[in-house]
Scaffold this motif. Structure first.
Motif, mmCIF file in Angstrom:
data_model
loop_
_atom_site.group_PDB
_atom_site.id
_atom_site.type_symbol
_atom_site.label_atom_id
_atom_site.label_comp_id
_atom_site.label_asym_id
_atom_site.label_seq_id
_atom_site.Cartn_x
_atom_site.Cartn_y
_atom_site.Cartn_z
ATOM 1 N N THR A 168 0.825 -1.205 0.000
ATOM 2 C CA THR A 168 0.000 0.000 0.000
ATOM 3 C C THR A 168 0.860 1.256 0.000
ATOM 4 N N THR A 173 0.936 4.120 -2.853
ATOM 5 C CA THR A 173 0.441 5.424 -2.415
ATOM 6 C C THR A 173 1.426 6.534 -2.742
ATOM 7 N N CYS A 178 1.229 9.277 2.236
ATOM 8 C CA CYS A 178 1.284 7.844 2.504
ATOM 9 C C CYS A 178 0.993 7.556 3.970
ATOM 10 N N VAL A 208 -2.707 7.412 4.570
ATOM 11 C CA VAL A 208 -3.345 6.160 4.152
ATOM 12 C C VAL A 208 -3.033 5.036 5.142
ATOM 13 N N ALA A 239 -6.363 3.401 -1.017
ATOM 14 C CA ALA A 239 -5.300 4.366 -1.305
ATOM 15 C C ALA A 239 -5.606 5.158 -2.574
ATOM 16 N N VAL A 267 -6.086 9.249 -1.540
ATOM 17 C CA VAL A 267 -5.043 10.218 -1.893
ATOM 18 C C VAL A 267 -5.611 11.442 -2.615
#
Length: 480
Positions: free
Chosen positions: A91, A95, A128, A131, A151, A155
């Protein structure tokens, strides 16, 4: 493997589509910034003046927090260590790639291109972190496909909110207590509200830790603890502002740590320490000093904020998290509302107080650097006077302390509102049937998504469940 949770087609197809989109967008829109462009270098350039040498140390520290700190911290479940660390890795990597684009269009876009430098990477890592904090609310109950989709959607919502707040509301939030911690918290709570699982309210047989998983998680805490001063100070004004940010972060973390040990012992039934408190509550001070971290709040205030944040976080884990699960359909798996929500609110209030108390007697002329929006407007005679004292001082908005405090409050409310709505809508998408969501029975188990090494058997391991009269652990074979 249940066909409905198989990753054979879902994950490769999603990753392929995302990669094609990112390649196309990078090819069309992304170029180097001035400090990375060979055309703009010449024999008179001093290489050591390149922005790399200012920004890279902070970028490297935040990298450690993202990939090692968060990764180890999220590996606290006994049968979910692979997933906690590896899904964090997956992830986070996506991200950052995606955030370079989304934030780039709003903050680094000119002449038809996103101009890429290390500062872009640093900003993307903050996105990041947002997330990954939200991930903590749904850990153990989601597939990697769902996490990538989260994500993908979070974002852009974050990038728009960040841009709107910084460009139009204009606030002081050096440590990201508002735009990072509060946003991430309420986005994650919105997602978990939609993904509510009634049968998990009373717990799950595999929703447990082990001796080794707790040690690994504490290692993550230590990495986050050590590098948190870099996180809070990376984007502050260079010089004394950044110096204060590092000092305040360390003091806040230190006070929250020793307070956490004291609270853990005094409120334990047997007067012993609880590992969950060490893993999470010790970090509260890093968040509570965030909004005022670069201001002249003085070390004693940073210390008090650490204690306050730790106390709120501790009692949040003890009482608020179970209440939210039972009465408000919010199953906050990692307690992000305690470590990031409650502490973020305390930090926001502290930042407002620090703004109201800021005067030239305390800061001198540099007050208009720390609080750039309070600097006089273009054409104001006072601006020319200040520029003689501080060469390079830019015109501001001429706000009073009271006006800036109101804008800080507006930022808190608008950030919470935008993140909550974004989280609810993202949760609806993540709930779609083709997202490979695990069933209630399959939650918190690595075997669902990984080829496990020999000897791993989450179906028949003996799980300690209670103590007998002599304090010895009793156990039972769990078959689910």
């Amino acid at each position: 493997m249940n066909v409905s949770t198989s990753l054979r087609v879902r994950l490769p197809v999603l990753v392929l589509v995302l990669e094609v989109v990112i390649i196309a967008l990078y090819a069309v829109f992304v170029t180097y910034d001035d400090n990375a462009n060979a055309k703009l270098q010449n024999n008179e350039t001093n290489p050591m003046e390149n922005s790399l040498y200012q920004d890279y140390p902070f970028f490297a520290d935040v990298q450690v927090m993202i990939f090692i700190g968060f990764g180890c911290l999220l590996a606290f479940f006994r049968f979910y260590g692979f997933s906690g660390m590896v899904f964090n890795f997956l992830t986070a990597t996506f991200t950052i790639q995606w955030a370079i684009l989304m934030q780039g269009f709003f903050q680094f876009y000119y002449d038809g291109k996103i101009h890429l430098g290390v500062i872009n990477l640093l900003n993307a890592e903050f996105a990041c972190a947002v997330v990954l904090i939200s991930f903590g609310a749904v850990i153990g109950k989601t597939s990697p496909v769902q996490l990538l989709v989260m994500a993908l959607l979070e974002v852009p919502v974050f990038a728009v909110t960040e841009w709107a707040v910084l460009k139009y509301v204009r606030i002081n939030d050096a440590g990201g207590s508002i735009l990072i911690h509060l946003f991430a918290c309420y986005f994650g709570l919105g997602v978990t509200f939609v993904l509510y699982r009634p049968s998990l309210n009373k717990g799950h047989a595999k929703e447990i830790t082990s001796y080794h998983s707790d040690i690994l998680s504490v290692m993550g805490t230590l990495f986050l603890w050590v590098f948190w001063p870099s996180f809070n100070s990376a984007l502050t004004f260079k010089g004394d502002d950044q110096h204060r940010a590092i000092l305040h972060t360390f003091i806040g973390l230190s006070s929250s740590t020793i307070t956490a040990f004291a609270l853990s012992a005094v409120f334990s039934k047997r007067g012993k320490l609880t590992m969950a408190d060490i893993q999470n509550v010790t970090l509260a001070g890093g968040v509570t000093v965030g909004a005022s971290v670069d201001m002249m709040i003085f070390p004693v205030a940073a210390y008090v904020l650490g204690v306050m944040g730790c106390t709120a976080c501790f009692f949040g884990y003890k009482y608020l998290t179970p209440f939210l699960a039972r009465h408000m359909r919010i199953q906050d798996q990692c307690g992000i509302h305690n470590l990031h929500g409650l502490t973020g609110l305390i930090s926001s209030i502290a930042g407002i107080c620090a703004i109201l108390l800021a005067t030239e007697e305390i800061y001198g002329p540099s007050m208009y650097q720390t609080f750039s929006h309070r600097a006089p407007r273009e054409g104001d005679p006072k601006l020319l006077e200040l520029q003689r004292l501080i060469p390079g001082l830019k015109p501001g908005l001429g706000r009073t302390a009271q006006e800036q405090a109101v804008y800080q409050l507006v930022a808190v409310i608008s950030t919470i509102a935008a993140s909550t709505v974004g989280g609810l809508l993202t949760g609806l998408v993540m709930k779609l049937p083709f997202m490979a969501s695990p069933s209630d029975r399959e939650c918190f188990d690595d075997e669902l998504f990984f080829n496990m090494p020999s000897g791993f058997d989450s179906e028949g391991l003996k799980i300690p469940i209670s103590c007998d009269e002599k304090g010895q652990m009793r156990s039972m074979n769990i078959k689910v």
